[in-house]
Structure formats: C-alpha cells, structure tokens
Scaffold this motif. Structure first.
Motif, mmCIF file in Angstrom:
data_model
loop_
_atom_site.group_PDB
_atom_site.id
_atom_site.type_symbol
_atom_site.label_atom_id
_atom_site.label_comp_id
_atom_site.label_asym_id
_atom_site.label_seq_id
_atom_site.Cartn_x
_atom_site.Cartn_y
_atom_site.Cartn_z
ATOM 1 N N ASN A 1 0.848 -1.182 0.000
ATOM 2 C CA ASN A 1 0.000 0.000 0.000
ATOM 3 C C ASN A 1 0.887 1.236 0.000
ATOM 4 N N TYR A 2 0.260 2.378 -0.049
ATOM 5 C CA TYR A 2 1.004 3.637 -0.035
ATOM 6 C C TYR A 2 1.651 3.849 1.335
ATOM 7 N N GLN A 3 2.921 4.175 1.302
ATOM 8 C CA GLN A 3 3.666 4.487 2.522
ATOM 9 C C GLN A 3 2.927 5.522 3.368
ATOM 10 N N ALA A 4 2.450 6.573 2.726
ATOM 11 C CA ALA A 4 1.802 7.668 3.446
ATOM 12 C C ALA A 4 0.474 7.247 4.068
ATOM 13 N N PHE A 5 -0.200 6.257 3.497
ATOM 14 C CA PHE A 5 -1.449 5.773 4.085
ATOM 15 C C PHE A 5 -1.174 5.105 5.428
ATOM 16 N N ASP A 6 -0.150 4.276 5.490
ATOM 17 C CA ASP A 6 0.155 3.559 6.726
ATOM 18 C C ASP A 6 0.469 4.532 7.858
ATOM 19 N N ILE A 7 1.224 5.572 7.533
ATOM 20 C CA ILE A 7 1.585 6.567 8.554
ATOM 21 C C ILE A 7 0.376 7.423 8.922
ATOM 22 N N GLY A 8 -0.355 7.912 7.919
ATOM 23 C CA GLY A 8 -1.522 8.737 8.184
ATOM 24 C C GLY A 8 -2.583 7.988 8.963
ATOM 25 N N ASN A 9 -2.743 6.712 8.670
ATOM 26 C CA ASN A 9 -3.690 5.885 9.405
ATOM 27 C C ASN A 9 -3.278 5.775 10.876
ATOM 28 N N HIS A 10 -1.975 5.591 11.114
ATOM 29 C CA HIS A 10 -1.487 5.534 12.494
ATOM 30 C C HIS A 10 -1.741 6.848 13.221
ATOM 31 N N PHE A 11 -1.511 7.972 12.561
ATOM 32 C CA PHE A 11 -1.758 9.257 13.197
ATOM 33 C C PHE A 11 -3.244 9.420 13.558
ATOM 34 N N ASN A 12 -4.126 8.925 12.701
ATOM 35 C CA ASN A 12 -5.559 8.966 13.029
ATOM 36 C C ASN A 12 -5.858 8.147 14.280
ATOM 37 N N GLU A 13 -5.111 7.064 14.480
ATOM 38 C CA GLU A 13 -5.367 6.177 15.616
ATOM 39 C C GLU A 13 -4.878 6.775 16.938
ATOM 40 N N PHE A 14 -4.212 7.914 16.893
ATOM 41 C CA PHE A 14 -3.899 8.627 18.132
ATOM 42 C C PHE A 14 -5.185 8.979 18.883
ATOM 43 N N ALA A 15 -6.292 9.009 18.153
ATOM 44 C CA ALA A 15 -7.586 9.375 18.737
ATOM 45 C C ALA A 15 -8.154 8.298 19.640
ATOM 46 N N GLY A 16 -7.676 7.056 19.488
ATOM 47 C CA GLY A 16 -8.233 5.949 20.250
ATOM 48 C C GLY A 16 -9.401 5.313 19.532
ATOM 49 N N MET A 17 -9.901 4.209 20.110
ATOM 50 C CA MET A 17 -10.955 3.443 19.443
ATOM 51 C C MET A 17 -12.250 3.429 20.250
ATOM 52 N N THR A 18 -12.158 3.267 21.566
ATOM 53 C CA THR A 18 -13.364 3.132 22.380
ATOM 54 C C THR A 18 -14.172 4.420 22.398
ATOM 55 N N GLU A 19 -13.532 5.530 22.670
ATOM 56 C CA GLU A 19 -14.164 6.848 22.631
ATOM 57 C C GLU A 19 -13.233 7.782 21.855
ATOM 58 N N PRO A 20 -13.228 7.702 20.530
ATOM 59 C CA PRO A 20 -12.260 8.449 19.714
ATOM 60 C C PRO A 20 -12.362 9.963 19.919
ATOM 61 N N ASP A 21 -11.179 10.586 20.017
ATOM 62 C CA ASP A 21 -11.086 12.032 20.156
ATOM 63 C C ASP A 21 -10.047 12.524 19.149
ATOM 64 N N TYR A 22 -10.510 13.069 18.017
ATOM 65 C CA TYR A 22 -9.587 13.452 16.961
ATOM 66 C C TYR A 22 -8.857 14.762 17.242
ATOM 67 N N LEU A 23 -9.135 15.353 18.401
ATOM 68 C CA LEU A 23 -8.294 16.468 18.863
ATOM 69 C C LEU A 23 -6.913 15.959 19.270
ATOM 70 N N LEU A 24 -6.798 14.629 19.452
ATOM 71 C CA LEU A 24 -5.516 14.020 19.805
ATOM 72 C C LEU A 24 -4.637 13.747 18.577
ATOM 73 N N TYR A 25 -5.159 14.017 17.394
ATOM 74 C CA TYR A 25 -4.344 13.875 16.176
ATOM 75 C C TYR A 25 -3.066 14.698 16.349
ATOM 76 N N PRO A 26 -1.900 14.118 16.054
ATOM 77 C CA PRO A 26 -0.642 14.823 16.341
ATOM 78 C C PRO A 26 -0.510 16.140 15.574
ATOM 79 N N ASP A 27 -0.006 17.167 16.261
ATOM 80 C CA ASP A 27 0.184 18.452 15.598
ATOM 81 C C ASP A 27 1.418 18.400 14.702
ATOM 82 N N ARG A 28 1.663 19.486 14.001
ATOM 83 C CA ARG A 28 2.753 19.511 13.029
ATOM 84 C C ARG A 28 4.106 19.210 13.679
#
Length: 351
Positions: free
Chosen positions: A235-262
């Motif tokens: 798959n695309y290298q950038a997809f694997d990394i971007g997907n991981h950054f999205n998972e910073f939000a968690g799964m049980t009660e996702p909070d996308y404010l936890l997405y890593p900043d620049r």
C-alpha cells in the motif's frame, strides 16, 4: 481490528480475573479445563475473539488462539493475512504462527504492554514506533515485481458491501439521517483516488491497521512490535503513517483532537525517514524538502483512512455480533473526513 490485551500474571483457579489497563477495564473468565491447562478470554476485540492458553506451571509461555468474527471473510483476505504473517515473521517483525484452522489461527504470544493513546505520544515510544514501521516498509517480498497498492481495490470492495438497510429500525433511521448518501460517498472516493494517487507516495509493505492496541511495547528490551496482520498488504507508505496518526484518537471513545500536531509529526517523520533510508541502504540524511513532502502526503492520505474504516464500520454494523457501536464509529469517521478535508487540501508539496 483486533485489540491486543496483555495477559496478567498467574490467575486464581476458577476465578474471574479483572484488569484495568490505561483507564479501561477488561474482564476475562478463567476456566481450569485440566489440572494444568488454563484459558484466558479477552474482551477488547472489535473483529475477532482472542483466547490465551497456558499451563499452570508456565504462565508466561502463552499460546494465542484467535477465532474469526462473524462474516469477517467479507472484509479480510485470510490467505493474504497468512502470507503477510509469514513474511513479517521471516524478517523478525512478527511472532511464530503455529497453525491455522477453518475459522482461526494459533500463534505465539508477544510479551509487553499494549499501548494507549497517551503512550503513542511519548517521545521515546514514538521514535520506537517510527523505526519499527520503517523496518517493515523496507521489507522486499515482491520477487522483483512492481508492487501495486490495494487501497482502492479494498475500498471499492468495502463500498459494494455497505448496507443501506438494517433489520433494526433505529439503525435504519440513523444511517439515513447521519451517514452521507452512497452517491456522495462514491463521488468522494473517486476524487480521492484521482488526487492521492498522483502524490508520488512509494508503495511498500504496510501494516494498514496500526491502532494503539496493535503496538506492544517491551520496556525491558526497549523495543516495540506490531501485532494483527489482517489488513497487511502492499500500500502507499503515506497511508500507513496517516492511518497511524488517526489512531492517536483511540478506538473506544475516539477524540480526533488528539491527532498529532505539526511539531509532533515532524519529529516522528524525521526519525522514520532516517530509519527507512538506513534499512534501504541509502544515506541517513533527510532533507527539509523530503520531510515536508512526506508531511503533506501523510496528512492527505489520512483522509483515505477515515473513509476506509468508515466503510469497514458500516459493514461491521450489519454483521458483527460484538458489542460495539459500529454505526456511530462510521458516522464519526465520515464527519471527521469532511471537517478536516478543506485544511488538508490546502497543503502543497514543495517543489
């Protein structure tokens, strides 16, 4: 999406074990089936059922048995999962796979702690994760052929399986009121394929599902290992990394404010690029343009991650027997996509 649960120490006979990990409780019923054999049932999974088996006098020598969830063959290529498992093990990135059976697999337990949303932000652990992902991305297992990404094929397949009606009337109402129409979803998917495919992200061997619970940290040995290879593929290298950054939000009660900043992303990406160049026998020097380019690619492919798991959740909402609000999760992923798209699309790859 299996959530790994760290096996606690020696349990009591015929007892219910209670574990509280990173603020989340999980319960496992322990049954003694012989004088020496014990089962530990885990409860954190959102796709499969996971059982640990061990002898009374060897509680650290655990064999894991995963039983596939209902209708998961619709969304997981089991043959590809086994191939990925074997390739990753051959390169020191996965445990032993002991056997397979009709509706599951049996494999080696990896010692360590499954991570939480605060752990993936820890500067030390963050760098370990970046290096381990780079190690996997550098694996060459395509026998000289030019690997092709399977993102668009899988996304199209998932889209075709998305249910528009449920037996439960409440779910029907929610999907009609809260989920974008199939016409809108298809239009966005076509736009993403056209735009993201032109970004020049390399196609590499990816994990594709690097949520927190799929990362095991062994603090004694100072490394992390990834588990659960159901979605692993080229798959695309950038997809694997971007997907991981999205998972910073968690799964049980996702909070996308936890997405890593620049700033946090730049630290992560610099470590990743240095390691990736080292593993691929290139210079370890990373230019600012390379770093900025990857930053833009990653954040744009993070949009595709929202759609991918949004479709996945809609399918799970129809078929899964696991107690999880899949429909609500799908709504959240699609909403986050549309909320973040304008800012992300304003990013430009440096010339």
């Amino acid at each position: 999406m299996v959530h790994f649960c760290h096996l606690p120490g020696r349990p009591r006979h015929h007892a219910t074990a209670y574990r509280k990990h990173k603020g989340q409780a999980a319960y496992g019923l322990i049954r003694q089936t012989s004088p020496r054999l014990f089962f530990q049932y885990f409860t954190d999974g959102t796709t499969n059922k996971l059982v640990g088996c061990y002898l009374e006098d060897s509680p650290e020598d655990v064999v894991l048995v995963r039983v596939y969830g209902n209708k998961t063959e619709l969304i997981v290529d089991r043959d590809n999962e086994l191939k990925s498992f074997q390739v990753l093990h051959a390169n020191g990135c996965a445990p032993h796979l002991y056997c397979t059976f009709q509706n599951g697999i049996c494999y080696e337990f990896i010692h360590g702690e499954a991570l939480g949303t605060e752990d993936v932000r820890d500067p030390t652990i963050l760098r370990l994760i970046a290096k381990e992902m780079a190690r996997i991305h550098a694996i060459h297992a395509h026998n000289g052929c030019i690997p092709k990404p399977d993102l668009w094929i899988k996304m199209r397949k998932y889209f075709s399986l998305v249910a528009t009606e449920f037996t439960d009337q409440a779910s029907n109402t929610r999907i009609q009121q809260e989920v974008p129409s199939k016409a809108v979803l298809e239009q966005e998917m076509a736009w993403m394929k056209e735009h993201l495919s032109s970004l020049g992200s390399p196609v590499v061997l990816c994990h594709n599902d690097l949520l927190c619970k799929n990362i095991i940290h062994n603090s004694k040995e100072g490394h992390v290992r990834f588990i659960d290879y159901e979605y692993s593929s080229y798959n695309y290298q950038a997809f694997d990394i971007g997907n991981h950054f999205n998972e910073f939000a968690g799964m049980t009660e996702p909070d996308y404010l936890l997405y890593p900043d620049r700033e946090m992303q730049m630290d992560w990406l610099r470590v990743y690029l240095q390691a990736y160049k080292k593993f691929t026998k290139k210079t370890e020097e990373v230019s600012q343009i390379e770093l900025e380019t990857l930053y833009v690619q990653v954040n744009k492919f993070a949009l595709a991650s929202h759609f991918f798991w949004g479709f996945w959740a809609l399918i799970q909402a129809k078929y899964s027997t696991i107690d999880f609000d899949f429909l609500g999760y799908a709504v959240l992923r699609f909403n986050t996509y549309f909320e973040t798209k304008p800012a992300v699309m304003a990013l430009q790859i440096p010339e």
